[in-house]
Every structure is written in structure tokens, then in C-alpha cells.
Design a protein around this motif. Structure first.
Motif, mmCIF file in Angstrom:
data_model
loop_
_atom_site.group_PDB
_atom_site.id
_atom_site.type_symbol
_atom_site.label_atom_id
_atom_site.label_comp_id
_atom_site.label_asym_id
_atom_site.label_seq_id
_atom_site.Cartn_x
_atom_site.Cartn_y
_atom_site.Cartn_z
ATOM 1 N N THR A 73 0.843 -1.404 0.023
ATOM 2 C CA THR A 73 0.061 -0.096 -0.109
ATOM 3 C C THR A 73 0.900 1.235 0.050
ATOM 4 N N ASP A 74 1.834 1.111 0.585
ATOM 5 C CA ASP A 74 2.892 2.448 0.872
ATOM 6 C C ASP A 74 3.483 2.513 -0.619
ATOM 7 N N PHE A 75 3.842 1.507 -1.108
ATOM 8 C CA PHE A 75 4.420 1.695 -2.476
ATOM 9 C C PHE A 75 3.417 2.426 -3.488
ATOM 10 N N ALA A 76 2.277 1.752 -3.403
ATOM 11 C CA ALA A 76 1.355 2.193 -4.434
ATOM 12 C C ALA A 76 0.749 3.536 -4.220
ATOM 13 N N SER A 77 1.140 3.907 -2.821
ATOM 14 C CA SER A 77 0.513 5.297 -2.924
ATOM 15 C C SER A 77 1.230 6.265 -3.364
ATOM 16 N N HIS A 78 2.589 6.234 -4.096
ATOM 17 C CA HIS A 78 3.312 7.025 -4.900
ATOM 18 C C HIS A 78 2.896 6.934 -6.234
ATOM 19 N N PHE A 79 1.813 6.360 -6.639
ATOM 20 C CA PHE A 79 1.446 6.366 -7.956
ATOM 21 C C PHE A 79 0.325 7.191 -8.406
ATOM 22 N N TYR A 80 0.178 7.846 -9.420
ATOM 23 C CA TYR A 80 -0.973 8.654 -9.685
ATOM 24 C C TYR A 80 -1.315 8.474 -11.136
ATOM 25 N N TYR A 81 -2.700 8.728 -11.383
ATOM 26 C CA TYR A 81 -2.958 8.390 -12.721
ATOM 27 C C TYR A 81 -3.555 9.634 -13.430
ATOM 28 N N HIS A 82 -3.159 9.626 -14.841
ATOM 29 C CA HIS A 82 -3.631 10.837 -15.278
ATOM 30 C C HIS A 82 -3.997 10.287 -16.803
ATOM 31 N N SER A 83 -5.355 10.518 -17.089
ATOM 32 C CA SER A 83 -5.907 9.962 -18.444
ATOM 33 C C SER A 83 -5.381 11.050 -19.461
ATOM 34 N N HIS A 84 -4.931 10.453 -20.299
ATOM 35 C CA HIS A 84 -3.984 11.467 -21.383
ATOM 36 C C HIS A 84 -4.392 11.071 -22.903
ATOM 37 N N ASN A 85 -4.495 12.188 -23.811
ATOM 38 C CA ASN A 85 -4.483 11.922 -25.057
ATOM 39 C C ASN A 85 -3.196 12.649 -25.361
ATOM 40 N N VAL A 86 -2.324 11.941 -25.929
ATOM 41 C CA VAL A 86 -0.846 12.293 -26.237
ATOM 42 C C VAL A 86 -0.854 13.426 -27.439
ATOM 43 N N ASN A 87 -2.088 13.570 -28.123
ATOM 44 C CA ASN A 87 -2.031 14.848 -29.183
ATOM 45 C C ASN A 87 -2.611 15.880 -28.712
ATOM 46 N N ASP A 88 -3.205 15.932 -27.512
ATOM 47 C CA ASP A 88 -4.031 17.099 -26.853
ATOM 48 C C ASP A 88 -2.955 18.184 -25.927
ATOM 49 N N LYS A 89 -2.748 19.262 -26.575
ATOM 50 C CA LYS A 89 -1.968 20.239 -25.667
ATOM 51 C C LYS A 89 -2.294 20.260 -24.286
ATOM 52 N N GLN A 90 -3.819 20.442 -24.048
ATOM 53 C CA GLN A 90 -4.080 20.964 -22.853
ATOM 54 C C GLN A 90 -3.693 19.716 -21.885
ATOM 55 N N HIS A 91 -3.776 18.479 -22.284
ATOM 56 C CA HIS A 91 -3.393 17.417 -21.442
ATOM 57 C C HIS A 91 -1.983 17.622 -20.733
ATOM 58 N N TYR A 92 -1.285 18.103 -21.691
ATOM 59 C CA TYR A 92 0.437 18.254 -21.095
ATOM 60 C C TYR A 92 0.441 19.255 -20.020
ATOM 61 N N GLU A 93 -0.540 20.444 -20.133
ATOM 62 C CA GLU A 93 -0.510 21.346 -19.266
ATOM 63 C C GLU A 93 -1.156 20.830 -17.769
ATOM 64 N N GLU A 94 -2.067 19.878 -17.927
ATOM 65 C CA GLU A 94 -2.587 19.253 -16.521
ATOM 66 C C GLU A 94 -1.446 18.251 -16.077
ATOM 67 N N LEU A 95 -0.853 17.839 -17.040
ATOM 68 C CA LEU A 95 0.206 16.986 -16.565
ATOM 69 C C LEU A 95 1.174 17.608 -15.947
ATOM 70 N N LYS A 96 1.659 18.711 -16.348
ATOM 71 C CA LYS A 96 2.722 19.764 -15.890
ATOM 72 C C LYS A 96 2.228 19.983 -14.493
ATOM 73 N N ALA A 97 0.919 20.337 -14.449
ATOM 74 C CA ALA A 97 0.468 20.850 -12.894
ATOM 75 C C ALA A 97 0.531 19.658 -11.885
ATOM 76 N N LEU A 98 0.164 18.511 -12.464
ATOM 77 C CA LEU A 98 0.260 17.350 -11.446
ATOM 78 C C LEU A 98 1.810 17.036 -11.308
ATOM 79 N N ALA A 99 2.721 17.088 -12.182
ATOM 80 C CA ALA A 99 4.213 16.863 -12.039
ATOM 81 C C ALA A 99 4.859 17.894 -10.835
ATOM 82 N N ASP A 100 4.261 19.313 -11.163
ATOM 83 C CA ASP A 100 4.941 20.190 -10.316
ATOM 84 C C ASP A 100 4.555 19.941 -8.825
ATOM 85 N N LYS A 101 3.207 19.459 -8.712
ATOM 86 C CA LYS A 101 2.619 19.327 -7.327
ATOM 87 C C LYS A 101 3.400 18.226 -6.720
#
Ligand code: BG6
Length: 483
Positions: A73-101
């Protein structure tokens, strides 16, 4: 063990590779203390998973590996899921926000590893957005890991590389070849360069030929779609086999540094003799499996064209035209549905005409067992015990113990740790790839030009060592397969 801080962003996070290989590898790094508190993983793919669901998947993929539920459980708690369309710019913005957080939450120092475990046609787009949307930070490192296939010929590999290298420099690009993470493959250099006896004998004066076998008992399984377009030449020879050949035939590097080893390897790839079509027909053999007692023929497998001309077996004779190895035949062989899973190298040494009679080995052979056994064998001649003076064949062998084998990190675990530590020695440099495709294209093109009748295949039965032509390839040189 020094803890490695990093954020992993895995493109293709719901995929088979991630679940079978990457999550277990990350878990082992966690168990061994390389990943502790300061790491996080973002899995991204199209499917609309939640974090909870994703974490359940993670736990499933490490089933049987954890010491306690709390640990999993501790190991898995480090994992986050982000649903993503690799062609969609907006998703990278969300990904960046999550990554920075997550960077802040886990104190990751801006270190990021982007794992591209999906179709190569997206590699360029993803790399471009990672840069343009500011996912690659100024503070830490940004490294990209790329799965094979890296191109399907020189031209496509170059285009792919040009695209990626616009956004990531060569030092930050890690092209995976999982064979380079295998214990006994890594052992080749140690064995060659740290033993005077082998250093002295490892050259054209003493080596008669080199044999590399990567045989598999499995068939094409569920990968028909991919395999039909690849074939054994691209699937196994271009990468795994040529990497092993380079380790076996490279000149001694100036030092053990990444740079010197790389340079020695690149020189070897460069020295691979590129064949004319005529030479290809003489030196390369292809096969496709027919049915066996219980197995269907390749052409009857799922997603395979019933008239498929794709090869599931390749045997060939290569030549590395460097100073120490020029003229030494390097025989290679790989295939699906062969007699057994066997990865091994046989170095066949020249022998003088025997002085004593008896049942002797005509050649001394050093065998490097890579899989499923790990170890070495040496074929020698010794005197028969007793009054009579005659020699007889003897084999001395060394096997890694079960305890040692249990301690060996799985290839992906080892390679991911290399990336965390910024060590690229076990990865394929573009220069290696460039020359390996040049060599391979000559074979592929010669084959493509050759009109074969549809009934040329199948030409070997399941459970055999391939077509007869494979044995003949060696026989016409006065050689034979040791295995
Ligand atoms: C992969 C190939 O790279 O290597 C597969 O795509 C093959 O076709 C596999 O089965 C073999 O790897 P290993 O580690 O099982 O020898």
C-alpha cells in the motif's frame, strides 16, 4: 544505498509492458532502498482510470513480491494516474500541474524520467510537448527512456531520432535493449578483459569461429500484429544479437568509462561487414515454422496472413572487420518455436592436429550460458586415467548458484537504476543503432528483392533447430553448430 529522487512519467501506463515489467522493477528498487520516500510515478494512457483503480493495478502487478500489505500500500501510494491523449496540448498542461505538485510534495528536485512505453509513432509528438509545455524542468535532470522498436530501417530510425533529438540530447536519451541488462551478457566484458588467458586468445589467430544462439520454444503468441511487420531479423538480430556480437568482438576499451566502452562498441558496429545481395544469399538463411505435434504453424496463428512470408528464424554468418577479428566467422541464429529456450555463446578455438589419439574434442570451446542456465563451460582434452596414453573429452563447468541467481536484479530493474544514476553504458547509442540498421537493411533489401514461391515456407517444424540450410551454412565452411 543512495536513495534516488525522481518523478517517473510513464506513457503507456496501462499497458502490458508497464504491468509485467516496469512496476515490478520499480517495486524491487523500492524494496532494495533505491526508491524510498522521495519518488512518485504518474501513469498516463487513454483509459479513464482513477488513482484508486490504478493503485489496485499496481498492487496486482507486484503480487507475490511484497512482504506485507502495508508495504504494498505504501509503495502504491506513490502512484498517480492521469488520463491522457498524447496529441492534446491541454493534457500536457494538466500533466505539468500534477508533476509540479508531486515534485513539491515528494521533494524530487525537478528530476524527471519520461518512459515512452507505447507505439513509436507518438515518440516525436510526446517529446515535443514535454519541451514546449515546460514539463522538462530547469532544476533537475530530464531523461527519456525509449522502448524498441526504434525504427524499421535506417531511414525511419533516423527520422525518429532526428525528431527526439530536437528535444532531448543524446546523453538524456536512453534506448532500452533488455539483453544489456542480463547478468551474463554484462559478464562478457568482465570475462574477456579481466582474464589474461582470454585477452591473449581472443583474436583471429586463435578463434576459429563464434556462435551466438538465441532460440525460443515459444511461438509468436499474441503479438502477431507486431511480428508480421517485424520478423525475426528486426525483432532479435538488429538489437539483441548485434549487441551481444559487439561485446564479443569489440577491441579492448581504453578504460571502463562509459565513453571509452561506447567508443569501442561503436567502432565494432562500424566494422560490421555490409553485404551485397549476393553475399546475403550466401550468408543468411531464413525460416518460418510449420506445425508441430501440438502447435499450429505460424501461418495459422492469430493475426497472421495465411500466405505470410515473414521469417520466424534467421541464421547468418557475420564478419567484424576490425584488427583482431577480421576473417573470423561469427555465426548467429535465432528463432521462435525451436527446440528449447536457449541463449548462449560458443567461442570455438583453433586446435593443432592432435598429438595423442583417443576420443578427443577437435576444438576447445568456451560456452557462455546466458539463459536459462547462467555460467560457463570449457571443453578440453585430458589424458584418460590409467596405463594407456590417450586423451578424452572433458568439460569443466561453472554455474551461478541458486542463491546467486535469486539475487540477480531483473533486466528492467537494473536498467531503470542505470537511468536514475545517469549511466548509459547499458543502453544503445544512436551511433550503434545507425550502423546496425545499415547492416540490417542490406539483408532485408536483398530478401525483399528475392521472389520466393509461397511454398518456400514453412521450412522447419516446431521443436527443431530451424531449417536444414542453417546447418549447411556452417558446413560449407567446415564448421558446425556446437549447440
Ligand atoms: C523481445 C522480442 O525483444 O525479446 C521477443 O520482441 C522475444 O520476440 C524476447 O521473445 C526474448 O526475450 P527474453 O528475455 O525472454 O530472452
Amino acid at each position: 544505498r543512495e536513495e534516488q529522487r525522481a518523478l517517473f512519467i510513464i506513457f503507456g501506463g496501462t499497458g502490458d509492458l508497464a504491468q509485467r515489467k516496469l512496476y515490478p522493477a520499480l517495486f524491487n528498487l523500492y524494496k532494495r532502498g533505491y526508491l524510498k520516500k522521495n519518488f512518485a510515478v504518474i501513469g498516463t494512457a487513454r483509459r479513464p482510470w482513477t488513482n484508486d483503480y490504478y493503485r489496485d493495478v499496481i498492487k496486482c502487478s507486484i503480487d507475490g513480491m511484497f512482504d506485507s500489505q502495508a508495504q504494498a500500500t505504501d509503495f502504491a501510494s506513490h502512484f498517480y494516474y492521469h488520463s491522457h491523449n498524447v496529441n492534446d496540448k491541454q493534457h500536457y498542461e494538466e500533466l505539468k500541474a500534477l508533476a509540479d505538485k508531486l515534485d513539491e510534495k515528494y521533494d524530487l528536485g525537478g528530476n524527471r524520467i519520461y518512459y515512452l512505453a507505447m507505439s513509436p509513432r507518438f515518440f516525436g509528438t510526446i517529446s515535443q510537448y514535454l519541451r514546449s509545455e515546460g514539463l522538462v524542468t530547469e532544476r533537475g535532470y530530464g531523461r527519456v527512456i525509449i522502448e524498441k522498436p526504434f525504427g524499421r530501417d535506417y531511414q525511419s530510425a533516423k527520422e525518429l531520432n532526428d525528431e527526439i533529438s530536437r528535444y532531448f540530447d543524446e546523453d538524456s536519451t536512453f534506448r532500452i535493449d533488455h539483453y544489456l541488462g542480463k547478468e551474463m551478457v554484462q559478464n562478457i566484458m568482465a570475462l574477456r578483459f579481466d582474464n589474461g588467458i582470454w585477452s591473449a586468445l581472443w583474436n583471429k589467430e586463435h578463434i576459429k569461429n563464434i556462435q551466438v544462439t538465441l532460440s525460443e520454444a515459444l511461438g509468436v503468441e499474441e503479438r502477431g500484429g507486431y511480428y508480421e511487420t517485424a520478423g525475426a531479423l528486426r525483432d532479435m538480430v538488429q538489437n539483441h544479437i548485434l549487441q551481444i556480437v559487439s561485446l564479443l568482438t569489440m577491441d579492448r576499451p581504453k578504460s571502463a568509462s562509459e565513453k571509452d566502452i561506447r567508443q569501442a562498441k561503436v567502432e565494432t558496429f562500424k566494422a560490421l561487414k555490409v553485404y551485397s545481395p549476393e553475399e546475403v544469399y550466401q550468408n543468411f538463411v531464413r525460416g518460418q515454422y510449420g506445425e508441430g505435434e501440438e502447435q499450429v504453424a505460424y501461418r495459422e496463428e492469430a493475426m497472421i496472413d495465411p500466405d505470410s512470408m515473414t521469417e520466424t528464424f534467421v541464421a547468418g554468418k557475420l564478419e567484424v572487420q576490425n584488427k583482431s577479428m577480421a576473417g573470423v566467422p561469427v555465426y548467429i541464429r535465432t528463432g521462435k518455436r525451436m527446440t528449447a529456450k536457449m541463449t548462449r555463446v560458443d567461442i570455438v578455438f583453433k586446435n593443432e592436429a592432435p598429438l595423442f589419439g583417443g576420443g578427443i574434442e577437435p576444438e576447445n570451446v568456451l560456452t557462455i550460458n546466458i539463459d536459462p542456465d547462467l555460467g560457463l563451460d570449457l571443453r578440453l582434452n585430458m589424458k584418460k586415467v590409467g596405463q594407456e596414453f590417450a586423451t578424452k573429452k572433458t568439460k569443466i563447468g561453472y554455474r551461478l548458484s541458486k542463491e546467486q541467481v535469486a539475487k540477480i536484479p531483473e533486466a528492467y530493474e537494473r536498467l531503470i537504476l542505470n537511468v536514475l544514476q545517469g549511466n548509459a553504458v547499458n543502453f544503445t547509442h544512436w551511433d550503434e543503432l545507425k550502423y546496425s540498421w545499415r547492416f540490417l537493411d542490406a539483408i532485408r533489401n536483398a530478401w525483399d528483392e528475392q521472389e520466393l514461391p509461397v511454398d518456400f515456407f514453412p521450412n522447419y517444424a516446431c521443436g527443431t533447430m530451424g531449417p536444414q540450410a542453417s546447418a549447411e551454412l556452417l558446413e560449407k565452411n567446415g564448421d558446425h553448430w556446437i549447440y
